[in-house]
Motif scaffolding. Sequence first.
Motif, short mmCIF file in Angstrom:
data_model
loop_
_atom_site.label_atom_id
_atom_site.label_comp_id
_atom_site.label_asym_id
_atom_site.label_seq_id
_atom_site.Cartn_x
_atom_site.Cartn_y
_atom_site.Cartn_z
N ALA A 57 0.99 -1.25 0.09
CA ALA A 57 0.27 -0.27 0.35
C ALA A 57 1.23 1.40 -0.30
N VAL A 58 0.49 2.17 -0.68
CA VAL A 58 1.38 3.10 -0.49
C VAL A 58 0.40 4.08 0.87
N GLY A 59 2.00 4.76 1.48
CA GLY A 59 1.84 5.39 2.18
C GLY A 59 2.87 5.50 2.87
N PRO A 60 3.03 6.37 3.47
CA PRO A 60 4.65 6.89 4.11
C PRO A 60 5.55 6.60 4.69
N ARG A 61 6.43 6.41 4.66
CA ARG A 61 7.68 5.72 4.60
C ARG A 61 8.07 5.27 6.26
N PRO A 62 8.78 4.21 6.91
CA PRO A 62 8.91 3.52 7.37
C PRO A 62 10.19 4.83 7.72
N PRO A 63 10.76 4.96 9.09
CA PRO A 63 11.70 5.47 9.21
C PRO A 63 12.97 5.15 8.52
N GLU A 64 14.51 5.98 8.42
CA GLU A 64 14.93 5.50 8.55
C GLU A 64 15.91 4.86 9.43
N ARG A 65 16.70 3.81 8.87
CA ARG A 65 17.68 3.43 10.37
C ARG A 65 18.46 3.98 10.50
N ARG A 66 18.64 4.42 11.62
CA ARG A 66 19.70 5.41 12.59
C ARG A 66 20.66 4.13 12.73
N GLY A 67 22.00 4.79 12.91
CA GLY A 67 22.83 4.19 13.28
C GLY A 67 24.28 4.95 13.26
N GLY A 68 25.85 4.71 13.54
CA GLY A 68 26.97 5.15 13.97
C GLY A 68 26.68 5.81 15.16
N ALA A 69 28.30 6.66 14.69
CA ALA A 69 28.58 6.95 16.25
C ALA A 69 27.40 7.76 17.47
N ASP A 70 26.43 8.71 17.00
CA ASP A 70 25.48 9.76 17.39
C ASP A 70 24.46 8.31 17.90
N PHE A 71 24.01 7.34 17.52
CA PHE A 71 22.91 6.54 18.14
C PHE A 71 23.69 6.04 19.35
N LEU A 72 23.21 6.24 20.23
CA LEU A 72 23.28 5.08 21.31
C LEU A 72 22.38 3.79 21.40
N GLY A 73 20.90 4.02 21.38
CA GLY A 73 20.18 2.94 20.73
C GLY A 73 20.30 1.96 22.00
N ALA A 74 19.92 1.12 22.27
CA ALA A 74 19.62 0.54 24.42
C ALA A 74 20.44 0.73 25.19
N HIS A 75 20.84 1.78 24.09
CA HIS A 75 22.03 1.99 25.48
C HIS A 75 22.58 3.43 26.25
N ALA A 76 21.43 4.25 25.31
CA ALA A 76 21.01 5.21 26.05
C ALA A 76 20.20 5.31 27.51
N PRO A 77 20.79 6.34 28.19
CA PRO A 77 20.24 6.67 29.22
C PRO A 77 18.33 6.93 29.36
N ARG A 78 17.57 6.51 30.58
CA ARG A 78 16.34 6.85 29.80
C ARG A 78 15.94 8.00 30.63
N ARG A 79 14.99 8.46 29.82
CA ARG A 79 14.57 10.22 30.14
C ARG A 79 13.79 9.71 31.28
N GLU A 80 13.47 10.61 32.21
CA GLU A 80 12.83 10.70 33.35
C GLU A 80 11.66 11.48 32.53
N PRO A 81 10.45 11.34 33.29
CA PRO A 81 9.47 12.13 32.72
C PRO A 81 9.81 13.36 33.46
N ASP A 82 8.86 14.87 32.93
CA ASP A 82 9.19 15.79 33.45
C ASP A 82 8.20 16.00 34.37
N ARG A 83 8.77 16.27 35.61
CA ARG A 83 7.92 16.99 36.75
C ARG A 83 7.57 18.05 36.55
N ALA A 84 6.20 18.57 37.08
CA ALA A 84 5.51 19.70 37.07
C ALA A 84 5.58 20.12 38.41
N GLU A 85 6.34 21.16 38.68
CA GLU A 85 6.81 22.22 40.27
C GLU A 85 5.95 23.14 40.56
#
Length: 85
Positions: A57-85
């Motif tokens: 089916a014609v539609g939006p293309r899937p995102p490009e595969r990311r890789g290389g030195a700037d992409f940490l993948g599973a090794h990236a630190p987890r993002r904490e949700p923003d806390r409203a003060e």
Amino acid sequence: MTLADSGKGAIVGAVVKLLPEWLQYALLGLVLLVVVASWASARRRAAVARRTGPSGAVGPRPPERRGGADFLGAHAPRREPDRAE
């Protein structure tokens, strides 16, 4: 073995020389039109194939595969949700 080596080229050349000149030009134009049309058709099919997904089916293309030195993948630190003060 090429076309000229097999003698087929000589036969085709002899048959073409028997035809009137206007018909030779018409056949040359027809052959050229077929070549250009097949090239355009192949380009169109390749463009459609790039736009379609795995389901066909014609539609939006899937995102490009990311890789290389700037992409940490599973090794990236987890993002904490923003806390409203």
